[in-house]
Design a protein around this motif. Structure first.
Motif, PDB file in Angstrom:
ATOM      1  N   LEU A  16       0.838  -1.212   0.000  1.00 23.80           N
ATOM      2  CA  LEU A  16       0.000   0.000   0.000  1.00 23.80           C
ATOM      3  C   LEU A  16       0.862   1.247   0.000  1.00 23.80           C
ATOM      4  N   GLN A  66      -8.578  -0.562   2.471  1.00 24.75           N
ATOM      5  CA  GLN A  66      -7.164  -0.936   2.509  1.00 24.75           C
ATOM      6  C   GLN A  66      -6.981  -2.443   2.312  1.00 24.75           C
ATOM      7  N   ALA A  69      -7.223  -2.889  -1.380  1.00 27.18           N
ATOM      8  CA  ALA A  69      -5.992  -2.423  -2.021  1.00 27.18           C
ATOM      9  C   ALA A  69      -4.879  -3.461  -1.873  1.00 27.18           C
ATOM     10  N   GLU A  72      -5.629  -6.296  -4.317  1.00 25.19           N
ATOM     11  CA  GLU A  72      -5.275  -5.910  -5.682  1.00 25.19           C
ATOM     12  C   GLU A  72      -3.759  -5.925  -5.871  1.00 25.19           C
ATOM     13  N   PRO A  85      -2.459   2.389  -8.164  1.00 27.78           N
ATOM     14  CA  PRO A  85      -3.434   3.132  -7.368  1.00 27.78           C
ATOM     15  C   PRO A  85      -4.867   2.881  -7.830  1.00 27.78           C
ATOM     16  N   GLY A  86      -5.771   3.022  -6.889  1.00 29.24           N
ATOM     17  CA  GLY A  86      -7.200   2.897  -7.164  1.00 29.24           C
ATOM     18  C   GLY A  86      -7.962   3.869  -6.298  1.00 29.24           C
ATOM     19  N   VAL A 142     -15.096  -0.043  -5.943  1.00 34.36           N
ATOM     20  CA  VAL A 142     -13.780   0.538  -6.214  1.00 34.36           C
ATOM     21  C   VAL A 142     -13.574   0.698  -7.716  1.00 34.36           C
ATOM     22  N   GLN A 144     -10.067   0.995 -10.422  1.00 32.72           N
ATOM     23  CA  GLN A 144      -8.623   1.029 -10.628  1.00 32.72           C
ATOM     24  C   GLN A 144      -8.382   1.418 -12.090  1.00 32.72           C
TER      25      GLN A 144
END
Length: 157
Positions: A16, A66, A69, A72, A85-86, A142, A144
């Motif tokens: 992250l 988080q 994230a 991903e 980043p997303g 979300v 991305q």
């Protein structure tokens, strides 16, 4: 209920871009192609802490984001790609059985992908557990983008 991370997973700060005081999750517990479980320990002295040192329940939305994230980032890493980043688009139906999470007491955050399309949009069903009991659930949406800089210029600036 402190869990130890497997050596199979890198430290969370490699996955992250978040750093203190905004990095809210501690470690990856489990991960597969469709889901992740992370551990988070609410900090009794954090910016979000209430007078008792607890985390107000609405902050679980960020814990869930988080976790997504991290999922991903690990998925991209498995495909030989760096983290990307997303953005958090929204939350659908946050339901909670408690008003806050106890400061200093680890919780588990589960995120399971229920939708992912070719344009970068996704949705995850998420659950936060404390002492083995579900204390909050939500669906997190979300995005991305392929080109994050262009996305920012088009939508946010």
């Amino acid at each position: 209920m402190t869990l130890t991370t497997s050596a199979a997973y890198p430290p969370i700060d490699e996955l992250l871009p978040h750093r203190a005081p905004m990095l809210l999750i501690d470690t990856v517990v489990t991960h597969d192609a469709a889901s992740i479980c992370v551990q988070a320990t609410p900090d009794m002295r954090a910016w979000y802490a209430d007078p008792q040192g607890d985390m107000p329940i609405h902050i679980v939305i960020e814990l869930m984001a988080q976790a997504i994230a991290a999922h991903e980032a690990l998925t991209r890493r498995a495909n030989g790609q760096p983290p990307a980043p997303g953005v958090l688009l929204g939350t659908h139906r946050l339901e909670a059985t408690v008003a806050s999470l106890q400061g200093g007491k680890p919780v588990l955050v589960y995120a399971s992908c229920v939708l992912r399309d070719g344009t970068g949009n996704g949705a995850y069903d998420c659950t936060v557990q404390s002492d083995g009991e579900s204390v909050a659930t939500a669906t997190i949406k979300v995005h991305q983008p392929t080109d994050f800089s262009a996305f920012l210029l088009e939508h946010l600036i």
